[in-house]
Design a protein around this motif. Structure first.
Motif, PDB file in Angstrom:
ATOM      1  N   UNK A   1       1.013  -1.566  -0.027  1.00 48.34           N
ATOM      2  CA  UNK A   1       0.124   0.231   0.014  1.00 48.34           C
ATOM      3  C   UNK A   1       1.034   1.085  -0.414  1.00 48.34           C
ATOM      4  N   UNK A   2       0.384   2.643  -0.441  1.00 56.10           N
ATOM      5  CA  UNK A   2       0.943   3.626  -1.405  1.00 56.10           C
ATOM      6  C   UNK A   2       2.739   3.653  -1.580  1.00 56.10           C
ATOM      7  N   UNK A   3       2.603   2.090  -2.009  1.00 56.84           N
ATOM      8  CA  UNK A   3       3.878   2.141  -3.083  1.00 56.84           C
ATOM      9  C   UNK A   3       3.627   1.508  -4.460  1.00 56.84           C
ATOM     10  N   UNK A   4       4.030   1.824  -5.711  1.00 54.97           N
ATOM     11  CA  UNK A   4       4.504   2.157  -7.652  1.00 54.97           C
ATOM     12  C   UNK A   4       5.112   0.944  -7.328  1.00 54.97           C
ATOM     13  N   UNK A   5       4.252   0.018  -8.085  1.00 54.41           N
ATOM     14  CA  UNK A   5       5.035  -0.981  -8.697  1.00 54.41           C
ATOM     15  C   UNK A   5       6.475  -0.952  -9.829  1.00 54.41           C
ATOM     16  N   UNK A   6       5.593   0.251 -10.121  1.00 54.49           N
ATOM     17  CA  UNK A   6       7.611   0.970 -11.750  1.00 54.49           C
ATOM     18  C   UNK A   6       7.410   2.028 -10.937  1.00 54.49           C
TER      19      UNK A   6
ATOM     20  N   UNK B   1      13.262   6.987   4.541  1.00 56.18           N
ATOM     21  CA  UNK B   1      14.583   8.270   4.382  1.00 56.18           C
ATOM     22  C   UNK B   1      15.488   8.263   3.960  1.00 56.18           C
ATOM     23  N   UNK B   2      16.234   7.016   3.770  1.00 59.39           N
ATOM     24  CA  UNK B   2      17.478   7.029   2.952  1.00 59.39           C
ATOM     25  C   UNK B   2      17.357   5.546   2.958  1.00 59.39           C
ATOM     26  N   UNK B   3      18.587   5.066   1.854  1.00 60.80           N
ATOM     27  CA  UNK B   3      19.151   3.505   2.340  1.00 60.80           C
ATOM     28  C   UNK B   3      20.227   3.673   1.731  1.00 60.80           C
ATOM     29  N   UNK B   4      20.596   2.223   1.889  1.00 62.44           N
ATOM     30  CA  UNK B   4      22.438   1.984   1.689  1.00 62.44           C
ATOM     31  C   UNK B   4      22.221   0.182   1.130  1.00 62.44           C
TER      32      UNK B   4
ATOM     33  N   UNK C   1      16.805   2.510  -7.288  1.00 61.87           N
ATOM     34  CA  UNK C   1      15.265   1.701  -7.774  1.00 61.87           C
ATOM     35  C   UNK C   1      14.380   1.842  -6.951  1.00 61.87           C
ATOM     36  N   UNK C   2      15.039   1.797  -5.934  1.00 61.84           N
ATOM     37  CA  UNK C   2      14.485   0.952  -4.125  1.00 61.84           C
ATOM     38  C   UNK C   2      14.299   2.211  -3.116  1.00 61.84           C
ATOM     39  N   UNK C   3      14.430   4.003  -3.810  1.00 67.56           N
ATOM     40  CA  UNK C   3      14.635   4.447  -2.549  1.00 67.56           C
ATOM     41  C   UNK C   3      13.361   5.053  -2.049  1.00 67.56           C
ATOM     42  N   UNK C   4      12.246   4.177  -3.295  1.00 71.76           N
ATOM     43  CA  UNK C   4      10.591   4.448  -2.193  1.00 71.76           C
ATOM     44  C   UNK C   4      10.554   3.503  -1.340  1.00 71.76           C
ATOM     45  N   UNK C   5      11.629   2.542  -0.859  1.00 73.27           N
ATOM     46  CA  UNK C   5      11.076   1.542  -0.098  1.00 73.27           C
ATOM     47  C   UNK C   5      10.002   0.404  -0.255  1.00 73.27           C
TER      48      UNK C   5
ATOM     49  N   UNK D   1       8.814  -3.395  -9.408  1.00 74.91           N
ATOM     50  CA  UNK D   1       9.394  -3.563  -7.543  1.00 74.91           C
ATOM     51  C   UNK D   1       8.359  -4.708  -7.581  1.00 74.91           C
ATOM     52  N   UNK D   2       8.783  -5.995  -7.616  1.00 75.53           N
ATOM     53  CA  UNK D   2       7.563  -7.420  -6.821  1.00 75.53           C
ATOM     54  C   UNK D   2       8.021  -7.036  -5.204  1.00 75.53           C
ATOM     55  N   UNK D   3       7.499  -7.238  -4.598  1.00 76.89           N
ATOM     56  CA  UNK D   3       7.343  -7.135  -3.014  1.00 76.89           C
ATOM     57  C   UNK D   3       6.591  -8.667  -2.759  1.00 76.89           C
ATOM     58  N   UNK D   4       7.669  -9.955  -2.041  1.00 76.50           N
ATOM     59  CA  UNK D   4       7.075 -11.021  -1.709  1.00 76.50           C
ATOM     60  C   UNK D   4       6.424 -11.619  -0.626  1.00 76.50           C
ATOM     61  N   UNK D   5       5.982 -11.972  -0.239  1.00 74.24           N
ATOM     62  CA  UNK D   5       5.778 -11.660   1.131  1.00 74.24           C
ATOM     63  C   UNK D   5       6.044 -13.519   1.504  1.00 74.24           C
ATOM     64  N   UNK D   6       6.874 -13.355   2.944  1.00 73.65           N
ATOM     65  CA  UNK D   6       6.759 -14.461   3.953  1.00 73.65           C
ATOM     66  C   UNK D   6       6.024 -14.773   4.915  1.00 73.65           C
TER      67      UNK D   6
END
Length: 235
Positions: free
Chosen positions: A10-15, A193-196, A213-217, A25-30
């Protein structure tokens, strides 16, 4: 990939488009990953059925660290007076505790060594005089930056844990890649907020590009329970 095999949080874009290239960006639930899991088993179970040879599979540093027994219950951490003092000067943000509580600061002292943390704190104090932030973590290093404290929105039972950064992230990513038949793997530390990028399986991988590519988490950092994702170029 079927709709059941991944979700868009929710609140995230796929592309996302970066430098003229579109990435999915495809998120996989575990299941809730613990120290009873082997990280290579987890990545094979959840990612291998869906990942393609040109994909990049990525996994959160927190999930990797939990399999390495680097999640410590708060009750088992006994902060020294120095930790209680230093944490008072940590900038508080709505995106996580960081080293802003005695328990996380204590673990930073243990992980990085007291001299390094004291030097980082001194440099940070000078930086603040010039309205510069971020100098503390540049000196303290990724081990300090990767420490996560418990928050109200943290997935249980880790809302009562301090989680350290993963051990040997590059080597761990390489082992995960081998289990996936050579598909590239990244271990990520991304928040709102940030990433590495802490670990990569192949030296040819561009850490800076992955952060963009992943900056919006896209995996989220709350109760999503999606610690694994796939990056795929949209052709």
């Amino acid at each position: 990939m079927s709709e059941e095999s991944y979700i868009v949080n929710e609140g995230k874009n796929e592309i996302i488009e970066v430098d003229g290239v579109k990435y999915q960006r495809l998120a996989i639930r575990t299941h809730v990953i613990t120290d009873k899991d082997d990280v290579c088993d987890v990545i094979e179970k959840y990612a291998k059925p869906y990942a393609k040879p040109d994909d990049i599979v990525f996994m959160t540093e927190k999930a990797v660290a939990c399999t390495q027994r680097r999640a410590i219950p708060m009750k088992d951490i006994h902060p020294r007076p120095l930790a209680k003092f230093l944490c008072k000067f940590v900038l508080k943000t709505p995106y996580g505790i960081g080293l802003g509580i005695p328990e996380t600061m204590e673990m930073a002292l243990q992980e990085c060594g007291t001299p390094r943390i004291l030097f980082a704190a001194a440099v940070s104090a000078v930086g603040k005089l010039f309205h510069k932030r971020g100098w503390f973590y540049k000196i303290a290093g990724y081990k300090a930056r990767s420490i996560d404290g418990p928050c109200d929105y943290t997935l249980p039972p880790y809302n009562h844990y301090v989680v350290l950064g993963p051990a040997e992230p590059d080597e761990t990513a390489q082992k995960m890649s081998q289990r996936l038949g050579g598909i590239k793997v990244a271990i990520t530390d991304i928040n709102d907020l940030e990433g590495q990028i802490l670990g990569i399986s192949h030296s040819s991988m561009d850490r800076d590009l992955l952060v963009k590519i992943l900056k919006d988490n896209p995996l989220g950092q709350s109760l999503e329970q999606t610690p694994i994702g796939i990056i795929r170029v949209v052709k």
